[in-house]
Design a protein around this motif. Structure first.
Motif, short mmCIF file in Angstrom:
data_model
loop_
_atom_site.label_atom_id
_atom_site.label_comp_id
_atom_site.label_asym_id
_atom_site.label_seq_id
_atom_site.Cartn_x
_atom_site.Cartn_y
_atom_site.Cartn_z
N ALA A 109 0.82 -1.21 0.00
CA ALA A 109 0.00 0.00 0.00
C ALA A 109 0.85 1.25 0.00
CB ALA A 109 -0.93 0.01 1.22
N VAL A 110 1.95 1.23 0.76
CA VAL A 110 2.88 2.36 0.85
C VAL A 110 4.30 1.81 0.90
CG1 VAL A 110 3.64 4.35 2.19
CG2 VAL A 110 1.21 3.76 2.14
N GLY A 111 5.17 2.36 0.06
CA GLY A 111 6.58 2.05 0.14
C GLY A 111 6.98 0.79 -0.59
N PRO A 112 8.24 0.36 -0.28
CA PRO A 112 9.11 0.89 0.77
C PRO A 112 9.59 2.30 0.48
CG PRO A 112 9.79 -1.32 0.11
CD PRO A 112 8.82 -0.84 -0.91
N ILE A 113 9.69 3.10 1.54
CA ILE A 113 10.16 4.47 1.44
C ILE A 113 11.25 4.70 2.48
CG2 ILE A 113 8.03 5.42 0.48
CD1 ILE A 113 7.25 6.31 3.27
N SER A 114 12.15 5.63 2.19
CA SER A 114 13.23 5.95 3.11
C SER A 114 12.74 6.89 4.19
CB SER A 114 14.39 6.61 2.35
OG SER A 114 14.99 5.70 1.46
N LEU A 115 12.94 6.49 5.44
CA LEU A 115 12.65 7.31 6.60
C LEU A 115 13.90 7.24 7.49
CD1 LEU A 115 9.04 6.07 7.47
CD2 LEU A 115 9.65 8.13 6.24
N PRO A 116 14.91 8.03 7.17
CA PRO A 116 16.18 7.91 7.89
C PRO A 116 15.98 7.91 9.40
CG PRO A 116 16.37 9.48 6.09
CD PRO A 116 14.92 9.13 6.20
N PRO A 117 16.58 6.97 10.14
CA PRO A 117 17.65 6.06 9.71
C PRO A 117 17.19 4.68 9.27
CG PRO A 117 17.45 5.97 12.07
CD PRO A 117 16.36 6.90 11.60
N GLY A 118 16.15 4.59 8.47
CA GLY A 118 15.69 3.29 8.01
C GLY A 118 14.76 3.38 6.82
N ARG A 119 14.08 2.26 6.55
CA ARG A 119 13.11 2.18 5.47
C ARG A 119 11.88 1.46 5.97
NH1 ARG A 119 14.32 3.46 0.54
NH2 ARG A 119 13.07 1.87 -0.53
N ALA A 120 10.71 1.82 5.43
CA ALA A 120 9.45 1.25 5.91
C ALA A 120 8.51 1.00 4.74
CB ALA A 120 8.80 2.20 6.91
N ALA A 121 7.53 0.12 4.99
CA ALA A 121 6.47 -0.13 4.02
C ALA A 121 5.23 -0.58 4.76
CB ALA A 121 6.89 -1.19 3.01
N LEU A 122 4.08 -0.28 4.20
CA LEU A 122 2.79 -0.74 4.69
C LEU A 122 2.27 -1.75 3.68
CD1 LEU A 122 0.66 -0.36 6.92
CD2 LEU A 122 -0.45 1.32 5.43
N LEU A 123 2.05 -2.99 4.13
CA LEU A 123 1.70 -4.09 3.25
C LEU A 123 0.39 -4.74 3.67
CD1 LEU A 123 5.22 -5.84 3.25
CD2 LEU A 123 4.42 -4.05 1.68
N ALA A 124 -0.13 -5.60 2.81
CA ALA A 124 -1.26 -6.46 3.16
C ALA A 124 -0.93 -7.87 2.73
CB ALA A 124 -2.54 -5.98 2.49
N ASP A 125 -1.30 -8.86 3.55
CA ASP A 125 -1.06 -10.25 3.16
C ASP A 125 -2.08 -10.67 2.11
OD1 ASP A 125 -3.43 -11.04 4.46
OD2 ASP A 125 -2.39 -11.64 6.29
N ARG A 126 -2.01 -11.91 1.67
CA ARG A 126 -2.87 -12.31 0.54
C ARG A 126 -4.34 -12.46 0.94
NH1 ARG A 126 1.24 -17.02 -0.43
NH2 ARG A 126 0.95 -18.33 1.41
N ASP A 127 -4.64 -12.39 2.24
CA ASP A 127 -6.04 -12.38 2.69
C ASP A 127 -6.52 -10.99 3.07
OD1 ASP A 127 -6.84 -15.05 2.39
OD2 ASP A 127 -5.73 -15.62 4.19
#
Length: 268
Positions: A109-127
């Protein structure tokens, strides 16, 4: 997830690294519509205090006994996002984990995007159950966060074994690397342990097409409290509702519609 010029404002940062503990829950975040109302509700129900986040007036860090425990972002209406609690899992590489999720039928849904000092993403599983991933430094030591924050998280889904395979491959559970999580099957649930502690459970039974979020596949956040009945009363008094309650646990809905659980046990 949120960001400003140097560090994530309501995501994990700073002290411990996802390179030493990965695959485990490491943070929880809430999207809401009204920051003041959200603050008042969780102060009344869970006794949280608040710290400003550098991104702006829509963001706060929730504190329990001075320790950061959760991120709050009042952006649900502004960014057309669902009002919900979301768990974040530590990963060694957000890009690789997001790729593995998509290869196995999940969505990003979102990312992965850089958010120093790291990287993040908002995901959904297959259900369709939503979860986040975080690569980098954590806001507080993982053990400190575990003691102050959620007791555990539980995935309600259609098929616990299928979900365990998906998350195991995406988050590298039960891999040979040091710091990885252990997966077992106990009492008809898939159980995830990190450092010997139960940190997540997966159970079957949720209906994928159900309109009710209490039975749709979803991750449920469980907060440890001293008095479940008092939390339930405070939730109702401050505009929330009680979906289910017994002597040691209550499923609550906050004044904005986000669902969570309070429990007297550190482990079910």
């Amino acid at each position: 997830m949120q960001q400003h010029d140097t560090t994530p404002t309501t995501g994990p940062t700073d002290l411990a690294s996802t390179r030493t503990a990965f695959g485990t829950p490491c943070w929880v975040s809430l999207t809401s519509r009204d920051l003041r109302a959200t603050e008042a509700f969780y102060t009344a129900v869970l006794g949280w205090e608040w710290r400003k986040a550098k991104l702006g007036d829509h963001f706060r860090i929730a504190l329990a006994d001075g320790a950061p425990v959760a991120g709050i972002a009042a952006v649900a209406a502004m960014w057309h996002m669902a009002v919900a609690w979301t768990p974040y899992f530590a990963v060694r590489s957000a890009d690789e984990a997001a790729g593995r999720a998509q290869e196995r039928g999940g969505t990003a849904a979102v990312g992965p995007i850089s958010l120093p000092p790291g990287r993040a993403a908002l995901l959904a599983d297959r259900d369709g159950a939503t979860f986040g991933i975080w690569e980098g430094e954590l806001l507080t030591d993982w053990e400190t966060w575990r003691r102050a924050a959620p007791a555990f998280i539980r995935l309600h889904t259609r098929d616990a074994f299928d979900a365990a395979i998906f998350y195991g491959e995406v988050l590298q559970w039960a891999s040979a690397g040091p710091g990885c999580c252990e997966v077992t099957y106990e009492a008809e649930e898939v159980v995830l342990r990190s450092g010997g502690d139960v940190v997540a459970r997966i159970e079957s039974g949720a209906l994928g097409s159900a309109p009710d979020p209490t039975i749709r596949p979803h991750w449920q956040i469980h907060f440890a409290v001293a008095d479940v009945a008092a939390c339930a009363r405070a939730a109702e008094h401050h505009g929330g509702s009680v979906l289910r309650q017994d002597a040691g646990e209550a499923v609550l809905r906050d004044n904005d519609g986000a669902q969570f659980t309070v429990t007297t046990s550190r482990e079910p």
